[in-house]
Design an enzyme around this catalytic site. Structure first.
Site, short mmCIF file in Angstrom:
data_model
loop_
_atom_site.label_atom_id
_atom_site.label_comp_id
_atom_site.label_asym_id
_atom_site.label_seq_id
_atom_site.Cartn_x
_atom_site.Cartn_y
_atom_site.Cartn_z
N ASP A 64 0.82 -1.21 0.00
CA ASP A 64 0.00 0.00 0.00
C ASP A 64 0.85 1.26 0.00
O ASP A 64 2.07 1.21 0.20
CB ASP A 64 -0.96 -0.01 1.20
CG ASP A 64 -0.33 -0.58 2.47
OD1 ASP A 64 0.90 -0.51 2.58
OD2 ASP A 64 -1.06 -1.09 3.32
N ASN A 133 -7.48 -3.57 14.41
CA ASN A 133 -8.89 -3.78 14.03
C ASN A 133 -9.05 -4.91 13.00
O ASN A 133 -10.13 -5.09 12.43
CB ASN A 133 -9.51 -2.47 13.49
CG ASN A 133 -8.85 -2.01 12.18
OD1 ASN A 133 -7.95 -2.67 11.67
ND2 ASN A 133 -9.31 -0.88 11.67
N HIS A 135 -7.38 -5.25 10.10
CA HIS A 135 -7.13 -4.93 8.68
C HIS A 135 -5.84 -5.58 8.18
O HIS A 135 -4.92 -5.87 8.96
CB HIS A 135 -7.14 -3.42 8.43
CG HIS A 135 -5.95 -2.66 8.93
ND1 HIS A 135 -6.06 -1.52 9.70
CD2 HIS A 135 -4.61 -2.83 8.77
CE1 HIS A 135 -4.86 -1.05 9.97
NE2 HIS A 135 -3.96 -1.84 9.43
N GLU A 140 -9.82 -2.27 5.32
CA GLU A 140 -10.37 -2.00 6.65
C GLU A 140 -11.67 -2.78 6.85
O GLU A 140 -12.36 -3.12 5.87
CB GLU A 140 -10.70 -0.51 6.77
CG GLU A 140 -9.50 0.42 6.61
CD GLU A 140 -8.74 0.63 7.90
OE1 GLU A 140 -8.84 -0.21 8.82
OE2 GLU A 140 -8.03 1.65 7.99
#
Ligand code: F6R
Length: 241
Positions: A64, A133, A135, A140
């Site tokens: 990314d 979380n 991801h 996400e």
């Protein structure tokens, strides 16, 4: 999923560096998928220290990049990778695959990236970190996930986790990023997920033992045939298996 536990992040990084370097020795044209962030820092340190290995045939693709940042912006993942790894090993600049956050047409840039990965025959070994979380990359938790490389809106929690590279100010972290999608990641022939620290323990539990759900993108790794999950004691402490 094959779970491997280590006493601490250094033992984990040593073992993973050995695996990466052996993979390069076996296949000098290895196609490697790479993460940024805190977790792989120890791995990149190990790889720098063992830089005698010939990286000239290796191709890399990072997961990314922030949208809107040039590669020489200190907060960019390109700058991170140059400083942590690429400037210290014999990789050829033209063999480094990074998304260009400043591309004039970001959708076209995502398509270019998918095509570049395909043109290399796909990723041989994808290394991943996990967000607290759940991801992976910038995929996400959401009602739906993107299959391919795409423009991602970042959660506040994710921007806060990246604030250190932006003077500690999470609002300075771009709101959007470009990221490999779930199919891009799951298309890798081998995947190694690394997680260290107690703050990752719940996400690791959900990834390994929970139901497959778009609310925990990493849980989709359960459907892949060759995933090794390398954990330190803290990150593995909620696993019951
Ligand atoms: C970064 C990436 C992210 C990180 C994740 C964990 O390229 O793909 O998914 O792997 O946010 O980050 P750290 O290691 O900083 O906790």
């Amino acid at each position: 999923m094959n779970i491997e536990r280590f006493d601490d992040e250094h033992a984990l990084a040593e073992a993973l560096a050995t695996r990466v370097l052996q993979a390069i020795l076996v296949n000098p044209a290895l196609v490697l998928g790479l993460p940024t962030g805190r977790t792989p820092l120890a791995l990149y340190r190990e790889l720098r220290e063992r830089s005698a290995i010939d990286w000239s045939g290796v191709r890399t693709f990072n997961l990314d990049e922030f949208a809107g940042l040039a590669g020489d912006h200190p907060g960019s993942y390109r700058a991170f990778m140059q400083a942590e790894l690429f400037d210290h090993v014999s990789i050829r600049p033209e063999n480094i695959g990074m998304l260009d956050g400043r591309a004039p047409d970001l959708r076209a840039e995502c398509r270019r990236y998918e095509a570049a990965i395909a043109a290399c025959g796909g990723i041989d070994l994808q290394i991943l970190g996990i967000g607290a979380n759940g991801h992976i990359g910038f995929n996400e938790p959401a009602d739906g996930l993107c299959a391919h490389t795409h423009i991602a809106e970042l959660e506040q929690q994710t921007r806060e986790a990246n604030a250190q590279r932006f003077g500690g100010d999470w609002t300075a972290v771009p709101e959007r990023a470009l990221s490999m999608g779930m199919a891009t990641i799951l298309g890798a022939r081998n995947i190694v997920m690394i997680a260290t620290g107690a703050e990752k323990a719940e996400a690791v539990r959900a990834m390994v033992e929970g139901l497959i759900t778009t609310q925990v993108p990493a849980s989709f790794l359960q459907v892949h045939r060759r995933v090794d999950v390398m954990l330190d004691d803290d990150a593995s402490r909620l696993l019951t298996l």
